[in-house]
Design an enzyme around this catalytic site. Structure first.
Site, PDB file in Angstrom:
ATOM      1  N   LYS A 162       0.825  -1.223   0.000  1.00  0.00           N
ATOM      2  CA  LYS A 162       0.000   0.000   0.000  1.00  0.00           C
ATOM      3  C   LYS A 162       0.853   1.265   0.000  1.00  0.00           C
ATOM      4  O   LYS A 162       0.589   2.187  -0.761  1.00  0.00           O
ATOM      5  CB  LYS A 162      -0.935   0.040   1.216  1.00  0.00           C
ATOM      6  N   ARG A 215      -9.829   1.332   8.058  1.00  0.00           N
ATOM      7  CA  ARG A 215      -9.356  -0.009   8.398  1.00  0.00           C
ATOM      8  C   ARG A 215     -10.433  -0.844   9.070  1.00  0.00           C
ATOM      9  O   ARG A 215     -10.187  -1.964   9.457  1.00  0.00           O
ATOM     10  CB  ARG A 215      -8.143   0.094   9.322  1.00  0.00           C
ATOM     11  N   ARG A 269      11.609  -5.984   4.402  1.00  0.00           N
ATOM     12  CA  ARG A 269      11.310  -4.557   4.332  1.00  0.00           C
ATOM     13  C   ARG A 269      12.251  -3.735   5.219  1.00  0.00           C
ATOM     14  O   ARG A 269      12.522  -4.067   6.368  1.00  0.00           O
ATOM     15  CB  ARG A 269       9.869  -4.290   4.775  1.00  0.00           C
ATOM     16  N   ARG A 291      11.063  -1.996  10.424  1.00  0.00           N
ATOM     17  CA  ARG A 291       9.989  -1.450  11.254  1.00  0.00           C
ATOM     18  C   ARG A 291       9.756  -2.391  12.428  1.00  0.00           C
ATOM     19  O   ARG A 291       9.746  -3.600  12.256  1.00  0.00           O
ATOM     20  CB  ARG A 291       8.707  -1.331  10.428  1.00  0.00           C
ATOM     21  N   ARG A 344      -1.000  -8.574  12.963  1.00  0.00           N
ATOM     22  CA  ARG A 344      -1.558  -7.556  12.053  1.00  0.00           C
ATOM     23  C   ARG A 344      -2.415  -8.220  10.965  1.00  0.00           C
ATOM     24  O   ARG A 344      -3.424  -7.665  10.542  1.00  0.00           O
ATOM     25  CB  ARG A 344      -0.428  -6.705  11.446  1.00  0.00           C
TER      26      ARG A 344
END
Ligand code: AMP
Length: 220
Positions: free
Chosen positions: A13, A88, A127, A160, A171
């Site tokens: 996203k 969300r 990431r 992160r 998540r």
């Protein structure tokens, strides 16, 4: 152009929102990025959202909705916006409808980025983001030229905190429970386009741009 991006954590996203903001000359609005900045700066809002974020849970709706209302009302959004990570859940989607109605705006469409759970875990592992400018990297598909350093500003690249495997799993659980119903919500409104997000980022961007433009062309 007013867009919402839907998709599980790690579906790309953020990367797609940046590309779409550039392509259409619109604002990129990411509550996740805003919250991270507040946490880093140690503000009152940062302290309020820190625990939920570290656990991979959603921040309180009233806090998030207030922040989004402020952003969407700002001049920055006059020429359009792409929402990355909002709404969300259904309460946030309904709040967004109310905010847009109040501002005399409407969504062009909600783009659903579809990716497999395997790809999500792999992306989270790889990431990295720049600790200074927030530029995103992927150690496998989009590594920096110099290991550990941002190509744009030379800042240090970091993982992160919420990309730790157990947090990603949480998540994903939160996504399936609260955010996945939004796919049906926007489909029922006739505002959904779905794109396969398991391809290289540039290919996904092209697919999203053509899907969005095609939808605009046939809109009443
Ligand atoms: P993201 O960068 O979009 O993955 O968001 C990181 C974290 O920020 C999420 O796991 C939540 O804790 C929080 N967050 C971001 N957007 C929202 C939202 N719309 N509602 C509640 N919490 C959010």
């Amino acid at each position: 152009m007013n867009l919402v991006l839907l998709g599980p954590p790690g579906s790309g996203k953020g990367t797609q929102a940046k590309a779409l903001a550039e392509r259409f000359g619109i604002a990129h609005i990411s509550p996740g990025d805003m919250f991270r900045r507040e946490v880093k700066a140690g503000t009152e809002l940062g302290r309020l959202v820190e625990t939920a974020m570290a656990k991979g849970e959603l921040v309180d709706d009233s806090v998030t909705i207030k922040l989004m209302e402020k952003s969407l009302s700002s001049k920055e959004c006059d020429s359009g916006f792409v929402l990355d990570g909002f709404p969300r859940n259904l309460a946030q989607a309904e709040a967004l409808d109310e905010i847009l109605a109040k501002l005399g705006k409407r969504l062009d469409c909600a783009v659903n980025l579809e990716v497999t759970e395997e790809a999500i875990l792999e992306r989270a592992r790889n990431r990295r983001v720049c600790s200074v400018c927030g530029a995103p990297y992927n150690l496998a598909s989009h590594p920096p030229a110099v290991a550990g350093k941002c190509d744009r500003c030379g800042g240090e690249l970091v993982a992160r905190a919420d990309d730790a495997e157990e947090t990603v799993i949480e998540r994903c659980r939160v996504y399936h429970k609260y955010s996945e119903p939004l796919v049906e919500y926007y489909a029922n409104k006739g505002e959904l386009v779905t794109v396969d997000g398991c391809r290289p980022p540039a290919e996904v961007t092209s697919a999203v741009v053509s899907a969005v433009l095609k939808r605009q062309a046939v809109k009443p």
